[in-house]
Design a protein around this motif. Sequence first.
Motif, short mmCIF file in Angstrom:
data_model
loop_
_atom_site.label_atom_id
_atom_site.label_comp_id
_atom_site.label_asym_id
_atom_site.label_seq_id
_atom_site.Cartn_x
_atom_site.Cartn_y
_atom_site.Cartn_z
N PRO A 62 0.61 -1.13 0.10
CA PRO A 62 -0.13 0.01 0.03
C PRO A 62 0.76 1.38 -0.17
O PRO A 62 2.01 1.18 0.47
N VAL A 63 0.28 2.31 -0.61
CA VAL A 63 0.92 3.66 -0.50
C VAL A 63 0.74 4.14 0.87
O VAL A 63 -0.18 4.11 1.57
N VAL A 64 2.05 4.98 0.97
CA VAL A 64 1.75 5.63 2.41
C VAL A 64 2.38 7.11 2.06
O VAL A 64 3.33 7.19 1.31
N ASN A 65 1.57 8.10 2.76
CA ASN A 65 1.83 9.46 2.37
C ASN A 65 1.56 10.10 3.58
O ASN A 65 0.32 10.78 3.81
N GLN A 66 2.42 10.37 4.64
CA GLN A 66 2.05 11.01 5.63
C GLN A 66 3.30 11.50 6.22
O GLN A 66 4.38 11.47 5.61
N PRO A 67 3.36 12.67 7.06
CA PRO A 67 4.54 13.59 7.83
C PRO A 67 5.47 12.39 8.27
O PRO A 67 5.22 11.81 9.02
N GLY A 68 6.75 12.45 7.48
CA GLY A 68 7.72 11.69 8.07
C GLY A 68 7.91 10.35 7.44
O GLY A 68 8.83 9.54 7.73
N ALA A 69 6.78 9.91 6.76
CA ALA A 69 6.56 8.55 6.17
C ALA A 69 6.06 8.76 4.60
O ALA A 69 4.97 8.93 4.54
N VAL A 70 6.88 8.51 3.48
CA VAL A 70 6.20 8.33 2.21
C VAL A 70 6.87 7.14 1.55
O VAL A 70 8.13 7.05 1.52
N LEU A 71 5.90 6.45 1.04
CA LEU A 71 6.26 5.08 0.47
C LEU A 71 5.46 4.88 -0.76
O LEU A 71 4.14 5.26 -0.75
N GLU A 72 6.01 4.67 -1.86
CA GLU A 72 5.20 4.29 -3.12
C GLU A 72 4.48 2.85 -3.00
O GLU A 72 5.14 1.85 -2.57
N GLY A 73 3.13 2.87 -3.35
CA GLY A 73 2.49 1.88 -3.45
C GLY A 73 2.69 0.99 -4.85
O GLY A 73 2.97 1.52 -5.96
N ARG A 74 2.72 -0.29 -4.56
CA ARG A 74 2.82 -1.17 -5.84
C ARG A 74 1.82 -2.34 -5.73
O ARG A 74 1.95 -2.97 -4.58
N LEU A 75 1.19 -2.67 -6.89
CA LEU A 75 0.31 -3.82 -7.03
C LEU A 75 0.50 -4.72 -8.02
O LEU A 75 0.85 -4.29 -9.19
N GLU A 76 0.72 -5.92 -7.86
CA GLU A 76 0.92 -6.76 -9.09
C GLU A 76 -0.33 -7.84 -9.16
O GLU A 76 -0.47 -8.35 -8.02
N THR A 77 -0.69 -8.30 -10.38
CA THR A 77 -1.59 -9.50 -10.26
C THR A 77 -0.88 -10.67 -11.09
O THR A 77 -0.18 -10.63 -11.53
N SER A 78 -1.79 -11.71 -10.88
CA SER A 78 -1.47 -12.95 -11.37
C SER A 78 -1.80 -12.74 -12.91
O SER A 78 -2.72 -11.96 -13.48
N TYR A 79 -1.42 -13.58 -13.99
CA TYR A 79 -1.47 -13.69 -15.25
C TYR A 79 -3.30 -14.24 -15.32
O TYR A 79 -3.54 -15.18 -14.43
N ARG A 80 -3.80 -13.84 -16.32
CA ARG A 80 -5.05 -14.29 -16.61
C ARG A 80 -5.23 -14.58 -18.02
O ARG A 80 -5.05 -13.61 -18.91
N VAL A 81 -5.78 -15.83 -18.39
CA VAL A 81 -6.02 -15.87 -19.82
C VAL A 81 -7.16 -15.06 -20.23
O VAL A 81 -8.21 -15.21 -19.67
N GLY A 82 -7.14 -14.43 -21.60
CA GLY A 82 -8.08 -13.46 -21.83
C GLY A 82 -9.54 -14.15 -22.24
O GLY A 82 -9.83 -15.01 -22.93
N GLY A 83 -10.53 -13.26 -21.74
CA GLY A 83 -11.95 -13.77 -21.93
C GLY A 83 -12.33 -13.56 -23.37
O GLY A 83 -11.72 -12.80 -24.22
N SER A 84 -13.16 -14.79 -23.93
CA SER A 84 -13.34 -14.62 -25.35
C SER A 84 -14.58 -14.01 -25.62
O SER A 84 -15.46 -13.44 -24.74
N ILE A 85 -15.16 -13.98 -26.70
CA ILE A 85 -16.69 -13.23 -27.27
C ILE A 85 -17.59 -14.17 -26.50
O ILE A 85 -18.52 -13.61 -26.38
N LEU A 86 -17.44 -15.50 -26.32
CA LEU A 86 -18.37 -16.04 -25.49
C LEU A 86 -18.59 -15.97 -24.00
O LEU A 86 -19.39 -16.45 -23.42
#
Length: 202
Positions: A62-86
């Motif tokens: 999670p991102v942190v943004n407060q006095p004395g503490a600033v941290l970049e947030g980063r999120l990664e997902t799992s691979y997912r096979v794409g949905g088709s027209i059906l």
Amino acid sequence: MAICGLALMSAGCGQLAYRLGTDFPSQYVPNPLDLPPVPADFLWSQVVDSVDDVFRISREQPVVNQPGAVLEGRLETSYRVGGSILEPWRKDSSPGFERLQSTLQSIRRRAIVHVRPHSNGYAVEIIVQKDLEDTDRTQYATETTAGQRHDGSRTSRVDDFDDNPQTLGWIPLGRDTTLEQILLQDIFRRVTQKDTPGLLNH
């Protein structure tokens, strides 16, 4: 009756051509996207909720943004096979070309999100990677890797051989910018627009 059938067919083909030829979304936002200063936990919950509607989240900081503490947030997902027209309920394949490609090919996607605090708010960057499955042959190819021998050699049939196409790896196809735009615009609306009162809200 024939004229009615022809009219219905032309209308259906017109709708199909519209779906495949129409770019979505019509308006584009920058990526990274600047967002106004809001509580960090609120922004992060909106990012997670938006991405979770499309992908399964594998790890997050999670991102942190407060006095004395600033941290970049980063999120990664799992691979997912794409949905088709059906599978119109699947959101990982956007309408048009992306959904058609995911129908005709084995496409997988995953998302990486960066949330960087700065002096005027936050910068949200979304990267959706897209890969194409690389197999040793097509699904219904006539050739096979377990052909019958006719030279008199004896072959063992103890182990059943899986004659389905074998995955050799995945070929990077770059980024799915359309899905990036959909996610960015969804996060932008969640953060900047007020909730509309509904039947369950008082």
